[in-house]
Design a protein around this motif. Structure first.
Motif, PDB file in Angstrom:
ATOM      1  N   HIS A 145       0.864  -1.187   0.000  1.00 40.70           N
ATOM      2  CA  HIS A 145       0.000   0.000   0.000  1.00 40.70           C
ATOM      3  C   HIS A 145       0.897   1.233   0.000  1.00 40.70           C
TER       4      HIS A 145
ATOM      5  N   HIS B 109       1.378   5.036  -2.380  1.00 43.04           N
ATOM      6  CA  HIS B 109       0.890   5.857  -3.494  1.00 43.04           C
ATOM      7  C   HIS B 109       2.068   6.532  -4.182  1.00 43.04           C
TER       8      HIS B 109
ATOM      9  N   PHE C 181      -6.696   5.966  -5.134  1.00 43.99           N
ATOM     10  CA  PHE C 181      -7.357   6.672  -4.032  1.00 43.99           C
ATOM     11  C   PHE C 181      -7.601   8.132  -4.359  1.00 43.99           C
TER      12      PHE C 181
ATOM     13  N   GLU D 194      -8.487   1.151  -3.154  1.00 45.62           N
ATOM     14  CA  GLU D 194      -8.923   0.914  -1.815  1.00 45.62           C
ATOM     15  C   GLU D 194     -10.320   1.477  -1.677  1.00 45.62           C
TER      16      GLU D 194
ATOM     17  N   SER E 203       1.401   3.107   3.254  1.00 50.06           N
ATOM     18  CA  SER E 203       0.408   4.074   2.746  1.00 50.06           C
ATOM     19  C   SER E 203       1.047   5.431   2.463  1.00 50.06           C
TER      20      SER E 203
HETATM   21 ZN    ZN Z   1      -4.058   4.659   0.706  1.00 46.66          ZN
END
Ligand code: ZN
Length: 302
Positions: free
Chosen positions: A11, A13, A38, A110, A220
């Motif tokens: 996870h 980005h 996302f 997600e 994340s």
């Molecule tokens: Zn995320």
């Protein structure tokens, strides 16, 4: 890192990160990443903005990662926050099947709840149905506010729609939610945030207490305060604090691979037998270089 571990960050980005991040991740042992689709901070106003974003996750970004020796996969979905723009959400959901069939797409994600509004609920359920129909893994974003109730609701809705909890990764867990998630047979992912929320010292204690089955560590990392090295750093800390190497490998590599490789697109052979970096390659006539000499490893024996 000195521990010589292979790391997967399931996870992160990367569209929001720099080439320095890619280099540092590769040096720290990151062999593969998953980039969930996302929210970009700025709400999108047109379906074309989603389409171009999804296209970059299956096109430019995997190319960019490959230029730094990292295998890039992604998950495609309508995020919870933008589900609240229903007129747009409707068009985005129609677009999803086009992308879910692309070769680096490993799950729907997600998706889930942000403020737990009726619109979020509607589009979460719609995408769960799509996951069932296409037999795809689901990556669930749990809300940062009202976390425990939101996490439980997310799982209940998945079960209500007949999903196998073993095919659902519940992300952004903490000490309050982990037991419920594991007890119900779901996979529990933990986002390691620098300074706040779930730090890596706390992660070590979670693994000490709950073991390594069905537990995944991720960063994340995005455009906010975050750390793209959170997974390798946590792996190192776990070893230093006496967690067994086997448990570190499971939580920082193997469990993510097992969870996201079910549709056959994510394969260990992609990084175990690498072709080597070739920075002379172009994507739509563009390279990641700005006048530097391209690194070309293609002569190496794999
Ligand atoms: Zn995320």
């Amino acid at each position: 890192m000195e521990d010589n571990l292979m790391i997967i960050d399931p996870h992160v980005h990367m569209s929001s990160r720099t080439t320095d991040d890619y280099e540092a991740m590769q040096q720290a042992g990151v062999v593969a990443i998953i980039e969930p689709s996302f929210w970009l901070g700025q709400p999108r106003t047109q379906v074309g903005s989603f389409q171009d974003y999804f296209s970059s996750l299956v096109g430019w970004e995997p190319f960019r990662a490959s230029q730094f020796g990292i295998k890039h996969y992604c998950t495609i979905g309508l995020n919870s926050k933008e589900a609240n723009n229903e007129a747009l959400a409707e068009q985005v959901v129609e677009l999803l099947p086009l992308y879910l069939h692309k070769e680096n797409v490993v799950a729907i994600g997600e998706i889930g709840y942000d403020d737990q509004t009726p619109a979020e609920d509607k589009y979460f359920r719609m995408q769960l149905e799509l996951a069932k129909e296409l037999d795809m893994t689901v990556q669930v974003h749990t809300p940062h506010r009202d976390k425990k109730a939101g996490t439980i609701k997310s799982m209940e809705v998945c079960l209500e729609h007949g999903l196998d909890p073993a095919n659902v990764i519940i992300d952004h867990n903490n000490e309050e939610t982990v037991k419920e998630v594991l007890d119900r047979g779901f996979i529990a992912a933990f986002t390691i945030y620098p300074k706040t929320k779930m730090g890596n010292e706390r992660m070590v204690e979670v693994v000490r207490k709950f073991g390594s089955d069905n537990i995944i560590v991720d960063s994340s990392a995005d455009w906010g305060v975050s750390d793209p090295l959170a997974v390798p750093k946590t792996a190192s800390l776990m070893l230093k604090r006496g967690i067994s190497r086997e448990d570190v490998v499971k939580t920082c590599y193997q469990n993510a691979l097992d969870a996201f490789s079910k549709n056959g697109r994510m394969k260990e052979e992609h990084w175990l037998a690498p072709k080597g970096i070739d920075q002379s390659q172009l994507f739509n006539d563009n390279s990641v270089l700005r006048g530097q000499t391209p690194r070309i490893d293609s002569e190496q024996i794999s």
